[in-house]
Design a protein around this motif. Sequence first.
Motif, PDB file in Angstrom:
ATOM      1  N   LYS A 182       0.978   4.121  -2.931  1.00  0.00           N
ATOM      2  CA  LYS A 182       0.720   5.435  -2.538  1.00  0.00           C
ATOM      3  C   LYS A 182       1.714   6.238  -3.015  1.00  0.00           C
ATOM      4  O   LYS A 182       1.418   7.405  -3.562  1.00  0.00           O
ATOM      5  N   THR A 236      -4.786   5.003  -6.214  1.00  0.00           N
ATOM      6  CA  THR A 236      -5.800   4.900  -5.177  1.00  0.00           C
ATOM      7  C   THR A 236      -6.365   3.513  -5.420  1.00  0.00           C
ATOM      8  O   THR A 236      -6.401   2.825  -6.430  1.00  0.00           O
ATOM      9  N   LYS A 237      -7.140   2.972  -4.483  1.00  0.00           N
ATOM     10  CA  LYS A 237      -7.734   1.905  -4.566  1.00  0.00           C
ATOM     11  C   LYS A 237      -8.998   1.946  -5.542  1.00  0.00           C
ATOM     12  O   LYS A 237      -9.224   1.042  -6.214  1.00  0.00           O
ATOM     13  N   GLN A 238      -9.673   3.249  -5.616  1.00  0.00           N
ATOM     14  CA  GLN A 238     -10.708   3.539  -6.644  1.00  0.00           C
ATOM     15  C   GLN A 238     -10.135   3.388  -8.108  1.00  0.00           C
ATOM     16  O   GLN A 238     -10.817   2.861  -8.839  1.00  0.00           O
ATOM     17  N   ALA A 239      -8.845   3.800  -8.369  1.00  0.00           N
ATOM     18  CA  ALA A 239      -8.434   3.804  -9.581  1.00  0.00           C
ATOM     19  C   ALA A 239      -8.295   2.247  -9.939  1.00  0.00           C
ATOM     20  O   ALA A 239      -8.385   1.781 -11.159  1.00  0.00           O
ATOM     21  N   GLU A 266       0.737  -1.269  -0.092  1.00  0.00           N
ATOM     22  CA  GLU A 266       0.008  -0.147   0.050  1.00  0.00           C
ATOM     23  C   GLU A 266       0.922   1.091  -0.017  1.00  0.00           C
ATOM     24  O   GLU A 266       0.459   2.318  -0.700  1.00  0.00           O
ATOM     25  N   GLY A 289       0.918   7.296  -6.460  1.00  0.00           N
ATOM     26  CA  GLY A 289      -0.361   8.001  -6.698  1.00  0.00           C
ATOM     27  C   GLY A 289      -1.318   7.005  -7.045  1.00  0.00           C
ATOM     28  O   GLY A 289      -2.521   7.690  -7.554  1.00  0.00           O
TER      29      GLY A 289
END
Length: 293
Positions: free
Chosen positions: A70, A75-78, A66, A73
């Motif tokens: 990060k 994200t989990k949503q991406a 993780e 850049g």
Amino acid sequence: MNAYQRAVKEITDRRRDDLDYGLSVWRNALNGDEKLRAANARYQAEAVKKAQKLPNDLDAARKDLEANAKRLGLTKQAVEPPPRCKACHDTGYADGKYCKCVVKRVIQSEAENLALPQTDFAAAKKSAPKAISKLYDKAEKYMDEFPQNKKPFFIIIGSAGTGKTVLASAIATEMLTRGAATVTVSAFEMVKRAKDYHTQFAIDDYRDLFTPMLDCDLLVIDDLGTETVLKNVTREYFYTIVNERWLHGRNTVITSNLTPNDMLTRYGEAVFSRLCDKNKSNLFTVTAPNARI
């Protein structure tokens, strides 16, 4: 394939595309960053150990992965796009029925579901005849309360040429801009859809024309009382529409030249009692000379 099935396919195809895009983002990141590849390999190795009930350090591996994501850049949503519809998780079905996202997609994609011309609410309010001008304030309150209206029925009765249709059209147009799945029909068109459904219900296209009147967020029926009365169709199907929307508290706007007594005589007590239910209906009367003459 009918319109509802097409909408489900479009939604599930879109979900697959979202997931494929997220996977491509992740693969591109892995290919371009050695530290991320190492962290990912370590995480997978520790996950295998845990699955085999061997000593493992999965939590530390996850935190390392993780942190590297990060750093880039990511994200989990991406990487793992969430479903666009929380109700059905982009499957198209909820509680064994078509999800509201499917219904909305069908209604908004079918031109037949908008019989009234689109009318700018602010412009219509500014030029409204005096007899109906105050109703625009009532309509604004009605729209602002959507979809939590205590009284979801908004019924305007009165003589011809007083601006009822323009107001109903303006409400429909405004609600469309706010994202509500909206269907507008004339009373004549309502009966035509009911007749087609009644006589050719095995054909999917006919069902697609009738059921949106039951399912939509906002239904507008214009000129109630001008439609032809067909045996086993007009009263029966109008009752079906009114009762379904009354039971589920779905927003419904109706204009009519009929008096309440005329409504009672024409449609019967079952329909009349729902249209004029003081707990669920706003009933407004407009009295003025015909502005078109």
